[in-house]
Design an enzyme around this catalytic site. Structure first.
Site, PDB file in Angstrom:
ATOM      1  N   ASP A 247       0.858  -1.186   0.000  1.00 33.96           N
ATOM      2  CA  ASP A 247       0.000   0.000   0.000  1.00 33.96           C
ATOM      3  C   ASP A 247       0.896   1.239   0.000  1.00 33.96           C
ATOM      4  O   ASP A 247       1.886   1.280   0.739  1.00 33.96           O
ATOM      5  CB  ASP A 247      -0.843   0.102   1.292  1.00 33.96           C
ATOM      6  CG  ASP A 247      -1.829  -1.032   1.439  1.00 33.96           C
ATOM      7  OD1 ASP A 247      -2.018  -1.769   0.463  1.00 33.96           O
ATOM      8  OD2 ASP A 247      -2.395  -1.181   2.548  1.00 33.96           O
TER       9      ASP A 247
ATOM     10  N   GLU B  32       0.182   4.041   1.271  1.00 35.80           N
ATOM     11  CA  GLU B  32       0.060   4.675   2.590  1.00 35.80           C
ATOM     12  C   GLU B  32       1.028   4.141   3.627  1.00 35.80           C
ATOM     13  O   GLU B  32       1.442   4.856   4.530  1.00 35.80           O
ATOM     14  CB  GLU B  32      -1.342   4.427   3.150  1.00 35.80           C
ATOM     15  CG  GLU B  32      -2.456   5.044   2.372  1.00 35.80           C
ATOM     16  CD  GLU B  32      -3.769   4.844   3.097  1.00 35.80           C
ATOM     17  OE1 GLU B  32      -4.545   5.797   3.108  1.00 35.80           O
ATOM     18  OE2 GLU B  32      -3.985   3.750   3.668  1.00 35.80           O
TER      19      GLU B  32
ATOM     20  N   CYS C 187     -25.129   3.077  27.151  1.00 36.46           N
ATOM     21  CA  CYS C 187     -25.012   4.451  26.656  1.00 36.46           C
ATOM     22  C   CYS C 187     -26.324   4.888  25.984  1.00 36.46           C
ATOM     23  O   CYS C 187     -27.292   5.141  26.684  1.00 36.46           O
ATOM     24  CB  CYS C 187     -23.788   4.592  25.753  1.00 36.46           C
ATOM     25  SG  CYS C 187     -23.168   6.287  25.732  1.00 36.46           S
TER      26      CYS C 187
ATOM     27  N   HIS D 191     -19.452   2.619  29.136  1.00 35.28           N
ATOM     28  CA  HIS D 191     -19.289   1.449  28.260  1.00 35.28           C
ATOM     29  C   HIS D 191     -18.549   0.324  28.992  1.00 35.28           C
ATOM     30  O   HIS D 191     -17.323   0.236  28.889  1.00 35.28           O
ATOM     31  CB  HIS D 191     -18.503   1.839  27.007  1.00 35.28           C
ATOM     32  CG  HIS D 191     -19.248   2.753  26.104  1.00 35.28           C
ATOM     33  ND1 HIS D 191     -19.938   2.302  25.006  1.00 35.28           N
ATOM     34  CD2 HIS D 191     -19.431   4.090  26.143  1.00 35.28           C
ATOM     35  CE1 HIS D 191     -20.502   3.331  24.394  1.00 35.28           C
ATOM     36  NE2 HIS D 191     -20.212   4.426  25.071  1.00 35.28           N
TER      37      HIS D 191
ATOM     38  N   GLU E 113     -18.350  -2.677  28.213  1.00 33.83           N
ATOM     39  CA  GLU E 113     -17.736  -3.619  27.268  1.00 33.83           C
ATOM     40  C   GLU E 113     -16.268  -3.296  27.006  1.00 33.83           C
ATOM     41  O   GLU E 113     -15.519  -4.151  26.559  1.00 33.83           O
ATOM     42  CB  GLU E 113     -18.531  -3.648  25.953  1.00 33.83           C
ATOM     43  CG  GLU E 113     -18.364  -2.437  25.029  1.00 33.83           C
ATOM     44  CD  GLU E 113     -19.284  -1.257  25.352  1.00 33.83           C
ATOM     45  OE1 GLU E 113     -19.773  -1.192  26.489  1.00 33.83           O
ATOM     46  OE2 GLU E 113     -19.497  -0.398  24.470  1.00 33.83           O
TER      47      GLU E 113
HETATM   48  N1  GLN Z   1     -25.423   9.533  21.251  1.00 40.90           N
HETATM   49  C1  GLN Z   1     -25.439   9.429  22.667  1.00 40.90           C
HETATM   50  C2  GLN Z   1     -24.611  10.514  23.318  1.00 40.90           C
HETATM   51  O1  GLN Z   1     -23.792  11.138  22.691  1.00 40.90           O
HETATM   52  C3  GLN Z   1     -24.960   8.060  23.109  1.00 40.90           C
HETATM   53  C4  GLN Z   1     -23.526   7.815  22.798  1.00 40.90           C
HETATM   54  C5  GLN Z   1     -23.163   6.348  22.847  1.00 40.90           C
HETATM   55  O2  GLN Z   1     -24.028   5.473  22.818  1.00 40.90           O
HETATM   56  N2  GLN Z   1     -21.864   6.072  22.891  1.00 40.90           N
HETATM   57  O3  GLN Z   1     -24.782  10.755  24.491  1.00 40.90           O
END
Ligand code: GLN
Length: 549
Positions: free
Chosen positions: A148, A150, A382, A508, A510
């Site tokens: 590539d 890049e 979220c 989050h 996860e």
């Molecule tokens: N869009 C929503 C916010 O900005 C949730 C963001 C998300 O799910 N990571 O608060």
């Protein structure tokens, strides 16, 4: 002094460079070495934060709030360590630094060029993590495929380092594909020969060739690759397809990849690999005692990579619960009040995924309503939590127009509203509330039972939040804010106690689940889904009953 391993890829993309890099790192870590991995991405975006998930999949957020490539998620999940801002370099970042320096006058009137200025900055970033005596080995995965345009400056930077560092401090692993031609019943080495030739023409000579293959490589093929690619036969490593990515470290150990690397790097002090916890996890993963179906409601469901960390967190939590978690992607745009029951009735749990924008919002709200009313375990992350709040507002508390200002900036009932500090921000890159923040957990809540701790730290990526003007109304109406930011009072967790499992979180989780440290929220959600499934099995289906009588 740290030693450096570079992982390049040839022939085609999607060979799993990140998994090979993470597996090698895992083996070296299991032998007692301090290892970290970084990803060097040749694209010009400064970071993947502004990229649509359809482009490069999920954006992984580190503790220190960097928006990074999803491979960093693999590194953390395999190694059980935190990465940081410094672990993801892009061409955008490299150029930004060089151009800023040029504006400051740091180049003293010289013409600023790809070689040496860009390559110098790449080399500085390649060596950076090794400078604090924190790590023995730094693995750098070079994004893209050799050839590539890049990635040329990165290959050139490795070439220069090959001469600047002692021989025993640098090693290049080249990952390639050995295709199997069914009609000829033959494995073909030519693409690999070409890719190594191309690398060598750039002055980089791989020490190890890792061959992705669908068929076993025999000794003859290995010898042929060794001969044409200028490596020892023992340094030709077979990487067959694995049933799970978590098996790859063991496959690489069988091929002695770690020992070959240790020998070339002249590392003599290491222990026998301790992979007992890893193997225990693999055993549970491979021989589940139960099966459950979890619906993942999102708007990028066609692309598995868009929810990578969530899917992996289910793998970890499934193993803890000794059950196979079948994640069923469900497109939020196609859920309506008429079809929701049909679409969700066979599930044992429902996860509403993170996301941005208004597309698919109403489908998510409809799905939450179904889960809340039918007692189906629910987990919202979220945006998923924000949808649960809107649903509860509308359908339980009678706030008919409850909405997020992300969907309707003019709404009369902004139960989810933009965070105050976000209101003055116009630039999009790296400006959300990002990274790790503490959260106080209310004693006596479901969240407290799950975490078993009054203070936790989780990672964030959002602009909107629960509007605390409505807090009292929600709490007296049965939805509790069980997690709050200690400084600002920002709502981090919302839950309904009078439900088998109903938890939404603004952060989050996860992003912090790893093989050796599965996330408690996922563990408990999977446990609740398993209990739901067992209950379903124990309760005779009234429809079947009537058919039988
Ligand atoms: N869009 C929503 C916010 O900005 C949730 C963001 C998300 O799910 N990571 O608060």
């Amino acid at each position: 002094m740290a030693k450096y391993i570079f992982v390049t890829g040839g022939v085609t993309s999607s060979l799993g460079k990140g998994i090979i890099a993470a597996s090698l790192a895992k083996l070296l870590q299991a032998r007692g070495l301090r290892v970290t991995i970084q990803k060097l991405d040749p694209y010009i975006n400064v970071d993947p934060g502004t990229l649509n998930p359809y482009e490069h999949g999920e954006c992984f957020v580190t503790e220190d709030g960097a928006e990074t490539d999803l491979d960093l998620g693999h590194y953390e999940r395999f190694l059980n360590i935190f990465t940081s801002q410094a672990n993801n370099v892009t061409t955008g970042k490299i150029y930004q630094t060089v151009i800023n320096k040029e504006r400051e006058g740091a180049y003293l009137g010289k013409t600023v060029q790809v070689i040496p200025h860009i390559t110098d900055e790449i080399k500085r970033r390649m060596l950076l993590l090794g400078q604090q005596n924190e790590f023995d080995i730094i693995i750098s995965e070079i994004g893209g495929t050799v050839g590539d345009i890049e990635s040329l400056p990165y290959i050139e930077a490795i070439r220069q380092l090959q001469w600047e560092l002692p021989d025993e401090d640098l090693l290049v692993v080249h990952l390639t594909l050995i295709p199997y031609l069914k009609a000829a019943r033959e494995l073909k080495t030519k693409p690999t020969q070409h890719s190594v030739k191309m690398l060598s023409e750039s002055g980089v000579f791989p020490d190890v060739i890792v061959c992705r293959t669908e068929e076993p490589l025999n000794q003859e093929i290995k010898r042929k690759i060794a001969l044409f690619c200028n490596v020892k036969a023992e340094a030709v490593i077979e990487a067959p397809d694995a049933s799970t990515i978590y098996e790859v470290p063991l496959l690489m150990m069988n091929e002695k990849l770690d020992l070959i690397v240790l020998k070339k790097l002249n590392i003599t002090e290491f222990s026998e690999p301790d992979l007992s916890r890893w193997k225990e996890f693999l055993d549970k993963l491979k021989y589940p005692k139960a099966r459950i179906n979890i619906g993942l409601i999102g708007k990028y469901v066609e692309l598995q990579d868009a929810y990578k960390s969530i899917l992996e967190s289910f793998v970890h939590a499934g193993a803890v619960n000794e059950c196979k978690v079948q994640v069923i992607p469900i497109h939020s745009e196609f859920i309506t009040p008429e079809n929701v029951s049909d679409k969700l009735k066979n599930l044992d749990g429902l996860l509403v995924a993170p996301g941005f924008g208004y597309r698919g919002i109403e489908g998510k709200i409809t799905a939450v309503k179904f889960a809340r009313e039918s007692g189906l375990p629910f987990f919202g992350i979220c945006l998923g939590m924000q949808m649960a709040v809107i649903e509860y507002g509308r359908n339980v508390l009678g706030i008919t127009n409850a909405q997020s200002t992300e969907t309707d900036p003019e709404t009369s009932e902004p139960v989810i509203d933009m965070m105050e500090e976000q209101k003055k921000i116009t630039a999009k890159g790296g400006t959300m509330r990002l990274g790790s923040y503490p959260c106080n957990i209310k004693p006596g809540t479901v969240a407290f039972k799950i975490y078993g701790s009054p203070v936790i730290n989780e990672r964030h990526r959002h602009r909107y939040e629960f509007n605390n003007r409505y807090l009292q109304q929600f709490e007296s109406g049965g939805m509790t804010a069980s997690g709050l930011n200690p400084e600002t009072g920002l709502v981090e967790i919302m839950e309904i106690e009078a439900h088998p499992f109903f938890v939404g979180c603004q952060f989050h989780p996860e992003l912090k689940s790893s093989v050796e440290n599965p996330h408690p929220l996922f563990i408990h959600f999977v446990a609740a889904a398993k209990a739901h499934n067992e209950k379903k099995q124990a309760t005779p289906n009234p429809l079947l009953q009537s058919e039988m009588t």
